[in-house]
Structure formats: C-alpha cells, structure tokens
Design an enzyme around this catalytic site. Structure first.
Site, PDB file in Angstrom:
ATOM      1  N   HIS A 260       0.819  -1.219   0.000  1.00  0.00           N
ATOM      2  CA  HIS A 260       0.000   0.000   0.000  1.00  0.00           C
ATOM      3  C   HIS A 260       0.855   1.272   0.000  1.00  0.00           C
ATOM      4  CE1 HIS A 260      -3.516  -2.489   1.030  1.00  0.00           C
ATOM      5  NE2 HIS A 260      -2.713  -3.114   1.863  1.00  0.00           N
TER       6      HIS A 260
HETATM    7  O1  RIB Z   1      -3.772   0.037   5.806  1.00  0.00           O
HETATM    8  C1  RIB Z   1      -2.465  -0.094   5.297  1.00  0.00           C
HETATM    9  C2  RIB Z   1      -1.495   0.716   6.102  1.00  0.00           C
HETATM   10  O2  RIB Z   1      -1.435   0.211   7.426  1.00  0.00           O
HETATM   11  C3  RIB Z   1      -0.050   0.625   5.574  1.00  0.00           C
HETATM   12  O3  RIB Z   1       0.628   1.826   5.870  1.00  0.00           O
HETATM   13  C4  RIB Z   1       0.523  -0.519   6.368  1.00  0.00           C
HETATM   14  O4  RIB Z   1       1.941  -0.384   6.524  1.00  0.00           O
HETATM   15  C5  RIB Z   1      -0.154  -0.332   7.686  1.00  0.00           C
HETATM   16  O5  RIB Z   1       0.598   0.604   8.430  1.00  0.00           O
END
Ligand code: RIB
Ligand code: CA
Length: 296
Positions: A232
């Site tokens: 992500h």
């Molecule tokens: O929802 C995804 C996020 O939450 C990303 O930044 C992952 O690293 C977690 O921190």
C-alpha cells in the site's frame, strides 16, 4: 529538475520497506531529508530500528527521528504479527546498523526541516498520523510551511481494521482529524486504489534482476510473506515519482471520531470545498514501471 524535499513518516512494516526503497532509490527526484518513525505495524522502538537498518541497507545517510510511543488518546495494541512478522519485516534478516536515532523527536524534526524548506517540504505519511498531529499542534506555523501531505490512508470504500476504518486513520482517528482539519493540502491514497495494486513475484522477479542481491532477496521474502498482496505505502509515494500512476479528484474529507463503531472512517464528499485530492484510479502498468525504475 529541482529535487522535491521530502520526509517519510513510517511504521516499517513490509509495505513501508517498499515505500522507503522508492524514496531512497529515486535520489534524482527526492531529497529525502529525514525518516520519522511511528508505531502501528510494530512498536516504535522496533520500527525505528528497522528504519535505521533500511536506510543503511540502501547505503544512504538519512537521519531517522523517533516518534510517538502511543496514539494521542490510547496506547498501542499488540501488533498483528501475521501481517508484518515479529520483527516487522516479514522476519527477514537485514544487517543491523548501530547508528542512533536523531536527537530530535519526529515532530521537532519535521518542524526543523520545514523551516529550511518553507513551502517546499512534502510529507509522505504511511503510518498512523500521531507524529503529524503532534507537529501541527506544537508548531502551528507548519500549516503554512508544508507544501502538501501525500498520505497512504483512508478509503472511499471499506476499511481494513474495521469495516469502516483503514489502519493509518483508524489507529489514531483523533490525530487524523487534526491533520485533515489543518488546511495543509492532502493527496489521500486510500485502500480503494491500493487494494487494486498487487505486487506478485511474477511481476517483481523479471523487473528486479539488476537490484542489489540482498535487497532483492529481502523484497522477495516480503512479497512471499504477503502472498503478492499490495504494498500500500509504495503506491502512495509512486504517485510523487510519476503523477500519472494515480488519478485524483478534489473532495472534502472528514474523519469520524465520535461514533465508536465508525471511528476512523474517512467521509469523502466530492465538491468544490475540497481540502483533499482523493485517489480514485490507479494505472497498474505505470506503477510497475516505477517499481522497475527503482531497480536500475
Ligand atoms: O492500511 C495499510 C497501512 O497500514 C499501511 O501503511 C501498512 O503499513 C499499515 O501501516
Ligand atoms: Ca505503514
């Protein structure tokens, strides 16, 4: 082209590793002034040690400033080990770097750099927003000094830690509320686009042949750990490397804090009263080109 001065606020974290890799590798585009660390994927002491080791793995000299050890109104829950492994990096072993964290805490480091680059500094936030909220509260002048925030967070659809809340917003909804109300321009890269950007081995392997062998092996281990699921945080920073990776729409975004069931939901109203650009579409081939570009 003038480099963009950036700070990456992060909780490494597997997908944070890929975000940091892009921030550290695209040194023709970014002037990475600091990495600031937060808890979330693991405790802040662990994510800080991970960030120092990652910067060292990429052979860069970038200060790492430790951030908050709790959210604004509550402590950390136990990390969800199965998402990032016990060491936060898919239990991959990378060389340990003895360097210490910066003497300044994250919120003061952000203020220090913002004063050096008023109107230019871009914050890439890929963790819960506690540090950013603390920085804005202690240094209100940041509202004028920060050019924009590129944030992995929120969603125009479902959440992931609850049906409504994405992790970086939901873990500290009050911090997120302060940030979205601050008036600092925000590019919100939410789950609605990142979930459509998987990074499987069949894509990664052929494009990463020239990568440093240890970095490549570490990334393969992480991709396998996450079974090719999206990284992500890498999608968010990729939009700074190639602005056509993502398509954005202007919107007014507010964060639910009072309703406990919906706490951390990002409520998105497309209108002219926009405080945010919300990512609504991803160009997957262009995203993969950005990942490939890191490998040369
Ligand atoms: O929802 C995804 C996020 O939450 C990303 O930044 C992952 O690293 C977690 O921190
Ligand atoms: Ca993260």
């Amino acid at each position: 082209m003038k480099k963009i001065p950036i700070i990456i606020d992060t909780d490494p974290g597997i997908d944070d590793f890929f975000c940091l890799a892009l921030g550290l590798s695209y040194s023709d585009i970014f002037d990475l002034k600091a990495v600031t660390t937060m808890g979330g994927n693991n405790y802040t002491e662990i994510t800080t040690a991970n960030a120092i080791d990652i910067v060292s793995l990429f052979k860069k000299e970038v200060p790492v400033a430790m951030g908050a050890k709790r959210y604004l109104r509550e402590g950390f829950e136990e990390p969800v080990w199965q998402h990032h492994g016990h060491n936060g990096l898919a239990d991959a072993e990378i060389p340990h770097c003895e360097r210490s964290a910066d003497p300044l805490p994250a919120w003061d480091k952000i203020a220090q750099v913002a004063k050096e680059y008023p109107g230019e500094l871009v914050l890439v936030t890929v963790a819960p927003l506690t540090n950013i909220a603390l920085a804005i509260e202690k240094h209100p002048e940041l509202k004028q000094e920060i050019r924009k925030i590129v944030m992995m967070g929120g969603s125009t659809e479902e959440g992931n830690i609850t049906p409504y809340a994405e992790a970086n917003i939901g873990h500290d909804a009050w911090a997120a509320d302060i940030v979205f109300r601050s008036g600092i321009p925000i590019d919100m890269v939410g789950l609605n686009v990142t979930l459509k950007c998987p990074l499987p081995r069949e894509v990664f392997d052929p494009i990463s042949k020239d990568l440093d062998p240890l970095i490549r092996q570490t990334m393969k281990t992480m991709i396998d750990f996450r079974k090719g699921e999206p990284m992500h945080d890498a999608v968010a920073i990729a939009s700074l490397i190639d602005e056509d990776v993502l398509e954005f729409l202007p919107a007014e975004v507010t964060v639910e804090t009072e309703n406990e069931e919906r706490r951390g939901q990002t409520i998105v109203k497309e209108n002219s009263g926009a405080n945010t650009r919300v990512a609504v579409k991803a160009d997957l081939p262009r995203y993969y080109k950005v990942i490939e570009g890191m490998c040369h």
